[in-house]
Design a protein around this motif. Structure first.
Motif, mmCIF file in Angstrom:
data_model
loop_
_atom_site.group_PDB
_atom_site.id
_atom_site.type_symbol
_atom_site.label_atom_id
_atom_site.label_comp_id
_atom_site.label_asym_id
_atom_site.label_seq_id
_atom_site.Cartn_x
_atom_site.Cartn_y
_atom_site.Cartn_z
ATOM 1 N N PHE B 14 45.612 -8.657 60.149
ATOM 2 C CA PHE B 14 44.247 -9.113 59.892
ATOM 3 C C PHE B 14 44.295 -10.548 59.365
ATOM 4 O O PHE B 14 45.218 -10.896 58.630
ATOM 5 C CB PHE B 14 43.564 -8.209 58.858
ATOM 6 N N PRO B 15 43.294 -11.377 59.721
ATOM 7 C CA PRO B 15 43.314 -12.771 59.260
ATOM 8 C C PRO B 15 43.122 -12.895 57.750
ATOM 9 O O PRO B 15 43.522 -13.879 57.149
ATOM 10 C CB PRO B 15 42.156 -13.425 60.015
ATOM 11 N N ASN B 16 42.468 -11.917 57.147
ATOM 12 C CA ASN B 16 42.306 -11.918 55.692
ATOM 13 C C ASN B 16 42.040 -10.487 55.246
ATOM 14 O O ASN B 16 41.765 -9.613 56.073
ATOM 15 C CB ASN B 16 41.182 -12.879 55.256
ATOM 16 N N PRO B 17 42.134 -10.241 53.926
ATOM 17 C CA PRO B 17 42.055 -8.851 53.456
ATOM 18 C C PRO B 17 40.650 -8.383 53.066
ATOM 19 O O PRO B 17 40.518 -7.304 52.483
ATOM 20 C CB PRO B 17 42.964 -8.873 52.223
ATOM 21 N N ALA B 18 39.607 -9.176 53.383
ATOM 22 C CA ALA B 18 38.244 -8.772 53.009
ATOM 23 C C ALA B 18 37.676 -7.835 54.080
ATOM 24 O O ALA B 18 37.724 -8.138 55.271
ATOM 25 C CB ALA B 18 37.350 -9.995 52.854
ATOM 26 N N VAL B 19 37.135 -6.710 53.647
ATOM 27 C CA VAL B 19 36.702 -5.658 54.569
ATOM 28 C C VAL B 19 35.247 -5.265 54.302
ATOM 29 O O VAL B 19 34.841 -5.120 53.148
ATOM 30 C CB VAL B 19 37.586 -4.397 54.394
ATOM 31 N N LEU B 20 34.477 -5.111 55.380
ATOM 32 C CA LEU B 20 33.155 -4.490 55.232
ATOM 33 C C LEU B 20 33.370 -2.982 55.141
ATOM 34 O O LEU B 20 33.893 -2.382 56.076
ATOM 35 C CB LEU B 20 32.269 -4.807 56.444
ATOM 36 N N GLY B 39 30.421 -13.891 59.086
ATOM 37 C CA GLY B 39 30.759 -13.595 57.695
ATOM 38 C C GLY B 39 32.224 -13.879 57.389
ATOM 39 O O GLY B 39 32.571 -14.165 56.251
ATOM 40 N N GLY B 40 33.078 -13.810 58.395
ATOM 41 C CA GLY B 40 34.493 -14.111 58.166
ATOM 42 C C GLY B 40 35.270 -12.979 57.524
ATOM 43 O O GLY B 40 36.335 -13.205 56.951
ATOM 44 N N ALA B 41 34.769 -11.737 57.624
ATOM 45 C CA ALA B 41 35.530 -10.605 57.086
ATOM 46 C C ALA B 41 36.790 -10.401 57.933
ATOM 47 O O ALA B 41 36.802 -10.714 59.129
ATOM 48 C CB ALA B 41 34.673 -9.338 57.108
ATOM 49 N N GLY B 42 37.838 -9.868 57.300
ATOM 50 C CA GLY B 42 39.076 -9.601 58.020
ATOM 51 C C GLY B 42 38.964 -8.365 58.892
ATOM 52 O O GLY B 42 39.588 -8.262 59.947
ATOM 53 N N ALA B 43 38.171 -7.399 58.432
ATOM 54 C CA ALA B 43 37.949 -6.160 59.186
ATOM 55 C C ALA B 43 36.571 -5.607 58.828
ATOM 56 O O ALA B 43 36.016 -5.933 57.773
ATOM 57 C CB ALA B 43 39.027 -5.131 58.854
ATOM 58 N N VAL B 44 36.044 -4.786 59.726
ATOM 59 C CA VAL B 44 34.756 -4.125 59.454
ATOM 60 C C VAL B 44 34.909 -2.622 59.690
ATOM 61 O O VAL B 44 35.701 -2.198 60.533
ATOM 62 C CB VAL B 44 33.623 -4.659 60.356
ATOM 63 N N THR B 45 34.138 -1.847 58.938
ATOM 64 C CA THR B 45 34.194 -0.397 59.088
ATOM 65 C C THR B 45 32.901 0.102 59.709
ATOM 66 O O THR B 45 31.813 -0.247 59.251
ATOM 67 C CB THR B 45 34.406 0.282 57.721
ATOM 68 N N MET B 46 33.039 0.902 60.750
ATOM 69 C CA MET B 46 31.851 1.519 61.359
ATOM 70 C C MET B 46 31.334 2.605 60.423
ATOM 71 O O MET B 46 32.121 3.314 59.798
ATOM 72 C CB MET B 46 32.212 2.168 62.700
ATOM 73 N N LYS B 47 30.021 2.721 60.361
ATOM 74 C CA LYS B 47 29.407 3.789 59.579
ATOM 75 C C LYS B 47 29.953 5.142 60.040
ATOM 76 O O LYS B 47 30.165 5.351 61.235
ATOM 77 C CB LYS B 47 27.901 3.726 59.807
ATOM 78 N N ARG B 96 40.126 -5.069 64.880
ATOM 79 C CA ARG B 96 39.569 -5.468 63.585
ATOM 80 C C ARG B 96 38.579 -4.429 63.055
ATOM 81 O O ARG B 96 37.861 -4.675 62.092
ATOM 82 C CB ARG B 96 38.842 -6.814 63.740
ATOM 83 N N VAL B 97 38.526 -3.281 63.713
ATOM 84 C CA VAL B 97 37.519 -2.273 63.360
ATOM 85 C C VAL B 97 38.171 -1.018 62.782
ATOM 86 O O VAL B 97 39.119 -0.469 63.355
ATOM 87 C CB VAL B 97 36.677 -1.882 64.604
ATOM 88 N N ILE B 98 37.662 -0.593 61.635
ATOM 89 C CA ILE B 98 38.075 0.675 61.038
ATOM 90 C C ILE B 98 36.986 1.687 61.389
ATOM 91 O O ILE B 98 35.799 1.389 61.250
ATOM 92 C CB ILE B 98 38.197 0.544 59.506
#
Lengths: 268, 309
Positions: B14-20, B39-47, B96-98
């Motif tokens: 991941f480019p950075n450790p910030a996660v939605l 937003g530049g988040a490193g990863a995002v989480t699907m609901k 990049r998706v959890i």
């Protein structure tokens, strides 16, 4: 105002056969087009734009489901909860010759806008549309402050036809610089086409199912935009990118469905 | 911002450790992509995704209060059958998706995990911690043996995709639950979900604010609980299991606290409300970088778990 404030209804006005306006004494520091979440404890919480702004505020409620039927049963002196105002309202600072176009209960926030424009010395032209004469709200308020044109689908009052036809005619004659509109998306989609064709700027207020109202839950999104914080008013540049406009919306579960199914299920 | 934030988590880059985190903005693919790209988040989480469609609880479901947000959204989901537009929208970006998944039984978890794994998310996050959906979420995360069984079922269903159960701070011993999950095959641990349930009463209305009455708390108020939970989990797992830490991270200093407790990725959710936009990810990382420069810390990894020494 993050938390609900409980307000007392000062006055109720029947605007037309299915819309009532509820006046309450609470200065909200809002601009036209912004909305509040209205709470009936034990029933539900729904978004409503403000139909009047000032020392006294007002919301207008069209009867179309369980929540709004409960609202219509309320009497002067009864109470409900509000939190807000939320979202971005209409940007009317630059317009010098505005044209307002409202369909049905979409006229609520446009009436507040018309009053604000008139106060600023920019008397607007206003196309007020509804299916039939008995569904036309705000006529008396608007007569005083705008050049009012009425259209009804069945011709029972004003000109027979749709608001968009009248708008096309007006845009051909006079030098308007911005169209402000709110109403059903079946009206907004052709209206956007007219604005594109005539090369005129526009701002439309949109509606989607809402939960948090503060940009957290994502339930109200239309394409990638959050209606609660990035709307509910969108300008032409953004409206043109909304491929879901007039076609799709999300239900309570987050499922993307066509607009007809959404309206059937979302009987506020 | 650059190299100092490049993150490898369960072997995934991941480019950075910030996660939605799960539950925020995660309804729609286009919004998730904006959180990554704008937003530049490193990863995002699907609901959290369920097998069948769920409406969730009636409104009010999400209400801010003085020290955070209380919510009882109640795990709404379109259901696995109705997510085709979202999978299509996220196609090519799934690294990049959890994917958070929910279930009402061990078999549900297994089945939904199998269906989600087809789309190859970076990680799969069984939600065994939501406190406001009866028979779901937290119902599987309070006891170590239930949490381990969900982990095992999901792990067996998803092949090589790393599995990261999300812990509830309501567990009597969160370290024990996390350790049991790791022993059952979990590749990472996510902590924490909302705290509570709590209740807000509107005293003029003389009634609870949420229609569900009880809801989970998030935001600044819960940060010390989250930090302690991550600390406990790091300790219980010998500092050898990657932890995605979250709960009240609003500024760089909060993120660094979580790092020192043992987390190496960081969820930022409720703070979106305080800034009211997606810049919060970049802002928090920028503040973190500033602190690192002041302290002469070259890589964030160098402070992960240091509070244990």
């Amino acid at each position: 105002m993050d938390n609900h404030v409980i307000v007392k209804i000062k006055k109720i006005e029947q605007e037309c056969s299915d819309i009532k306006t509820f006046w309450f004494e609470q200065e909200l520091n809002a601009s036209p087009g912004q909305f509040v979440m209205v709470w009936l404890p034990g029933i539900d919480e729904k978004p409503f734009t403000l139909s009047s702004i000032g020392n006294e505020s007002a919301i207008s409620v069209q009867k179309r489901g369980i929540f709004t039927e409960k609202m219509h049963k309320l009497k002067e002196g009864d109470e409900f909860g509000v939190r807000g105002p939320f979202g971005h309202g209409f940007h009317f600072g630059k317009t010098t010759k505005p044209l307002l176009v409202g369909g049905g209960c979409g006229n609520a926030n446009l009436t507040a806008l018309a009053e604000m424009l008139a106060e600023h010395g920019k008397k607007p032209a206003y196309v007020l549309g509804a299916r039939t004469a008995d569904l036309l709200p705000y006529e008396k308020r608007l007569e005083k402050i705008s050049d009012l044109y009425i259209t009804t689908d069945d011709g029972s009052k004003g000109e027979k036809g749709f608001t968009t036809q009248k708008v096309e005619e007006l845009l051909g004659k006079e030098g308007f610089d911005c169209v402000f509109a709110c109403g059903p998306e079946v009206m907004l989609v052709p209206l956007l086409e007219v604005c594109k064709k005539k090369g005129i700027e526009c701002q439309f207020s949109l509606e989607r199912f809402m939960k948090c109202a503060v940009g957290l839950c994502g339930e109200c999104c239309i394409n990638g935009k959050l209606v609660c914080v990035e709307g509910p008013v969108f300008d032409k540049k953004h409206l043109e990118q909304l491929t879901e406009l007039g076609k799709f919306a999300r239900t309570k579960s987050g499922k993307l469905v066509d607009l007809g199914e959404y309206s059937k299920g979302n009987k506020c | 911002m650059g190299l100092e934030f490049k993150t490898v988590f369960c072997g995934k880059k991941f480019p950075n450790p910030a996660v939605l985190p799960s539950g925020f903005l995660g309804v729609n693919a286009e919004v998730l992509l904006r959180v990554l790209d704008e937003g530049g988040a490193g990863a995002v989480t699907m609901k959290s995704i369920g097998l069948v469609e769920r409406e969730g609880n009636p409104n009010p479901t999400v209400v801010p209060w003085e020290h955070g947000v209380i919510n009882a959204v109640g795990l709404p989901t379109p259901g696995i059958e109705n997510l085709n537009d979202e999978w299509q929208g996220l196609n090519g970006r799934m690294d990049r998706v959890i994917a958070s998944i929910l279930g009402g039984s061990f078999e549900d978890f297994e089945e939904v995990a199998k269906a989600v794994a087809v789309h190859k998310p970076a990680l799969i996050e069984p939600n065994i911690s939501c406190p406001h959906a009866k028979g779901h979420g937290q119902a599987f995360g309070l006891r170590a043996e239930d949490a381990a069984k969900v982990t095992e079922k999901v792990k067996n269903a998803v092949g090589k995709i790393p599995v990261m159960p999300k812990m509830t701070p309501q567990a009597h011993d969160i370290g024990e639950v996390a350790k049991a999950c790791v022993d059952a095959g979990a590749d990472a641990i996510c902590a924490i979900n909302t705290v509570g349930p709590g209740m807000l009463i509107n005293i003029e209305a003389r009634a609870p604010v949420l229609a569900n009455k009880r809801g989970g708390l998030s935001g600044p108020a819960i940060k010390p609980i989250g930090v302690r939970c991550v600390y406990d989990i790091y300790e219980a797992t010998g500092g050898e299991v990657p932890i995605l830490g979250m709960g009240g991270i609003s500024h760089g200093r909060d993120l660094i606290e979580y790092a020192m407790a043992g987390a190496s990725m960081y969820g930022i959710g409720t703070a979106i409300h305080y800034t009211r936009d997606l810049d919060v990810f970049g802002d928090v990382l920028g503040e973190t970088e500033k602190w690192m420069n002041q302290e002469g810390v070259k890589n964030l990894k160098d402070v992960v778990g240091v509070a244990h020494k």
